[in-house]
Scaffold this active site. Structure first.
Site, PDB file in Angstrom:
ATOM      1  N   ASP A 137       6.665  -6.971  11.103  1.00  0.00           N
ATOM      2  CA  ASP A 137       7.094  -6.507   9.779  1.00  0.00           C
ATOM      3  C   ASP A 137       8.513  -5.960   9.889  1.00  0.00           C
ATOM      4  O   ASP A 137       8.946  -5.564  10.977  1.00  0.00           O
ATOM      5  CB  ASP A 137       6.140  -5.421   9.260  1.00  0.00           C
ATOM      6  CG  ASP A 137       6.160  -5.334   7.747  1.00  0.00           C
ATOM      7  OD1 ASP A 137       5.174  -5.753   7.124  1.00  0.00           O
ATOM      8  OD2 ASP A 137       7.181  -4.868   7.198  1.00  0.00           O
ATOM      9  N   GLU A 188      -6.057 -17.584   2.208  1.00  0.00           N
ATOM     10  CA  GLU A 188      -6.905 -16.436   2.530  1.00  0.00           C
ATOM     11  C   GLU A 188      -7.784 -16.104   1.324  1.00  0.00           C
ATOM     12  O   GLU A 188      -7.305 -16.073   0.208  1.00  0.00           O
ATOM     13  CB  GLU A 188      -5.981 -15.249   2.849  1.00  0.00           C
ATOM     14  CG  GLU A 188      -6.691 -14.030   3.279  1.00  0.00           C
ATOM     15  CD  GLU A 188      -7.687 -14.318   4.384  1.00  0.00           C
ATOM     16  OE1 GLU A 188      -7.270 -14.736   5.468  1.00  0.00           O
ATOM     17  OE2 GLU A 188      -8.902 -14.138   4.164  1.00  0.00           O
ATOM     18  N   CYS A 239      -3.995  -9.437  -6.896  1.00  0.00           N
ATOM     19  CA  CYS A 239      -4.136 -10.897  -6.820  1.00  0.00           C
ATOM     20  C   CYS A 239      -4.416 -11.577  -8.156  1.00  0.00           C
ATOM     21  O   CYS A 239      -3.648 -12.427  -8.593  1.00  0.00           O
ATOM     22  CB  CYS A 239      -5.226 -11.241  -5.820  1.00  0.00           C
ATOM     23  SG  CYS A 239      -4.899 -10.530  -4.215  1.00  0.00           S
ATOM     24  N   LYS A 257       5.942   1.302   9.534  1.00  0.00           N
ATOM     25  CA  LYS A 257       4.628   0.649   9.529  1.00  0.00           C
ATOM     26  C   LYS A 257       4.284   0.160  10.930  1.00  0.00           C
ATOM     27  O   LYS A 257       3.142   0.290  11.389  1.00  0.00           O
ATOM     28  CB  LYS A 257       4.639  -0.554   8.578  1.00  0.00           C
ATOM     29  CG  LYS A 257       4.586  -0.201   7.123  1.00  0.00           C
ATOM     30  CD  LYS A 257       4.484  -1.475   6.292  1.00  0.00           C
ATOM     31  CE  LYS A 257       4.555  -1.152   4.821  1.00  0.00           C
ATOM     32  NZ  LYS A 257       4.746  -2.339   3.996  1.00  0.00           N
ATOM     33  N   LYS A 308      -6.804 -22.135  -3.468  1.00  0.00           N
ATOM     34  CA  LYS A 308      -6.613 -20.681  -3.551  1.00  0.00           C
ATOM     35  C   LYS A 308      -6.391 -20.235  -5.004  1.00  0.00           C
ATOM     36  O   LYS A 308      -7.039 -19.311  -5.505  1.00  0.00           O
ATOM     37  CB  LYS A 308      -5.416 -20.287  -2.673  1.00  0.00           C
ATOM     38  CG  LYS A 308      -4.931 -18.877  -2.862  1.00  0.00           C
ATOM     39  CD  LYS A 308      -5.906 -17.875  -2.310  1.00  0.00           C
ATOM     40  CE  LYS A 308      -5.530 -16.474  -2.746  1.00  0.00           C
ATOM     41  NZ  LYS A 308      -6.264 -15.444  -2.068  1.00  0.00           N
ATOM     42  N   VAL A 327      -3.631  -8.719   4.262  1.00  0.00           N
ATOM     43  CA  VAL A 327      -4.012  -9.970   4.926  1.00  0.00           C
ATOM     44  C   VAL A 327      -3.468  -9.993   6.355  1.00  0.00           C
ATOM     45  O   VAL A 327      -4.200 -10.285   7.305  1.00  0.00           O
ATOM     46  CB  VAL A 327      -3.499 -11.186   4.111  1.00  0.00           C
ATOM     47  CG1 VAL A 327      -3.737 -12.482   4.880  1.00  0.00           C
ATOM     48  CG2 VAL A 327      -4.188 -11.242   2.762  1.00  0.00           C
ATOM     49  N   GLY A 373      -8.261  -6.201 -12.144  1.00  0.00           N
ATOM     50  CA  GLY A 373      -6.990  -5.644 -11.697  1.00  0.00           C
ATOM     51  C   GLY A 373      -6.703  -6.105 -10.275  1.00  0.00           C
ATOM     52  O   GLY A 373      -7.214  -7.128  -9.840  1.00  0.00           O
ATOM     53  N   GLY A 375     -16.377  -4.898 -17.589  1.00  0.00           N
ATOM     54  CA  GLY A 375     -15.668  -3.627 -17.428  1.00  0.00           C
ATOM     55  C   GLY A 375     -14.414  -3.617 -18.271  1.00  0.00           C
ATOM     56  O   GLY A 375     -14.386  -4.174 -19.377  1.00  0.00           O
TER      57      GLY A 375
END
Ligand code: UGA
Length: 429
Positions: A30, A149, A258, A35, A202, A11, A255, A251
């Site tokens: 971060d 988000e 979230c 990173k 959300k 995100v 997974g 399926g």
């Protein structure tokens, strides 16, 4: 606008890059220097379609940079977006440690009138706790809003540029106007709600979608017992506008980083406010147990896995990502190796990291190599490359009369069988 984005997960990075594309001056932050160095070179540390060129473009425009310094990111920023992780704590509630740490760290550098935007998935009321913390620690008055988000991995850039909606959770009209300006140029409706409603929206969206998948998987189980076909059932129900044809494919269960977490968190939140948890734990339980139940069922159908060459196609949790969090492969491969199968695996984007997770398997470099002499081919993920496999390509490479276990219903049973293979799908009675 000058904007700071705290957290460089999916995100955070995608939001930073798209906001820079809109013309904002964005600094992503971060704690992890590696990173940050990578992102400052214009490279993402994860695979997401369309992101690499956007990062390069952001770097060239000088509107996008990344840092480990809160002073550098937050000073002068009109908006500070919090995009840190909110993993589930042991009791299932959202662990908000990173949200509060970010609030503490940014407090000394916040400008008067800055808006702190919570994009991380947080339970209702979190904005009040963050506001209280900032009122205590920052010497200037700042506002806190909730703007959840809704992007999907694998589609993150497109979803951020053209979302169905942007939900702006604030009780203050002036703040809402400034946040509308921040998102100017992006698609989708603007929906103004309270911060509590934004947080609930959300969790509600994710829990509803998780429930929808669990529901169709339950119906698929019934179809397998009575001669019905799930694809025909979906075709028969979907013209009803209340139901629709989308987001119904069955399926091995949902997974990713979230749904499994958010269903558990919403259940824990319900318990924490004395509401009881009702439906939610059942969704979680059905989803958790599904892979094992299906593997046992397939095991019976193919006459056991012991000593068989099994090819697993698709290791990520979904196509167009190399993210393996809560991927079906994490349950499928250990089950297969524990029951004596000789496993070869292939994924277009998950490579050597899989070997550390699944010692003892063979990782193929390409899909044809993966299929060579397979007695069972198990398609776990609907990557285009897997979807586009032809029955003849499978039968040429695999062992004679191999089983195709199609957990995403990618292939047509009669075509697979016409190629001399045996077929097992989901929900095909
Ligand atoms: C999900 C939501 O779709 C996003 O709106 C949300 O922003 C995101 O979580 C989040 O909270 O960050 P994501 O996990 O990236 O996005 O992926 P989805 O495409 O929604 O798929 C989730 C899981 O459901 C996958 O395992 C997928 O294979 C499975 N799924 C999805 C099905 O089994 N059947 C379907 O019909 C759709």
């Amino acid at each position: 606008m000058k904007v700071a984005v705290i957290g460089t997960g999916f995100v955070g990075v995608v939001t930073s890059a798209v906001w820079a594309e809109l013309g904002h001056k964005v600094t992503g932050l971060d704690r992890h220097q590696e990173k940050i160095d990578q992102l400052n070179r214009g490279e993402a540390w994860f695979f997401e379609p369309g992101l690499a060129p956007l990062l390069k473009q952001g770097k060239q425009s000088k509107r996008l940079r990344f840092t480990t310094s809160y002073a550098e990111a937050v000073k002068g920023a009109e908006v500070v977006a919090v995009c840190v992780g909110t993993p589930s704590a042991k009791n299932g509630t959202a662990d908000l440690t990173q949200v509060f740490q970010a609030a503490e760290a940014m407090a000394p550098y916040l400008e008067a009138g800055a808006i702190v935007v919570l994009k991380s998935t947080v339970p209702p009321g979190t904005q009040l706790k963050v506001q209280a913390l900032l009122d205590k620690l920052a010497d200037k008055k700042v506002a806190v809003a909730v703007v959840p988000e809704f992007l999907r991995e694998g589609m993150a850039v497109e979803d951020t540029r053209r979302p169905d909606r942007i939900v702006i959770g604030t009780g203050d009209e002036k703040i809402a106007k400034r946040l509308i300006r921040l998102h100017q140029g992006l698609g989708g409706e603007r929906i103004m709600v309270s911060p509590e409603s934004a947080s609930m929206a959300k969790y509600t969206a994710n829990a509803y979608l998780a429930q929808r998948i669990t529901f169709i998987n339950q119906i698929a189980n019934l179809c397998e017992r009575n001669g019905a076909k799930i694809s025909e059932v979906i075709r028969a129900i979907s013209p009803d506008k209340r139901i629709g044809a989308h987001y119904w494919y069955p399926g091995l269960g949902y997974g990713g980083s979230c749904f499994p977490k958010d269903v558990k968190e919403l259940a824990a939140y319900a318990r924490s406010i004395g509401e009881g948890d009702g439906l939610l734990p059942k969704i979680d339980e059905l989803n958790e147990e599904r892979v094992k139940l299906k593997l046992k069922q397939f095991e019976k159908q193919v006459g056991g896995y012991k000593g068989k060459r099994v090819t697993v196609l698709g290791l990520a949790f979904k196509p167009d990502t190399n993210d393996m969090r809560e991927a079906p492969s994490l349950k499928v491969i250990p089950y297969l190796t524990d029951t004596g199968a000789r496993v070869t695996a292939y994924d277009p984007k998950v490579k050597d990291e899989a070997l550390a997770l699944f010692p003892g398997i063979t990782l193929a470099n390409n899909i044809t190599g993966a299929l060579a002499q397979a007695e069972i081919v198990m398609a776990l993920i609907e990557w285009t490359e897997i979807r586009e496999l032809t029955p003849s390509a499978i039968s040429q490479a695999a062992a004679e009369g191999a089983w195709v276990i199609d957990t995403r219903n990618l292939f047509i049973q009669r075509e697979i069988e016409a190629a001399g293979l045996r077929y097992i799908g989901i929900g095909n009675g």
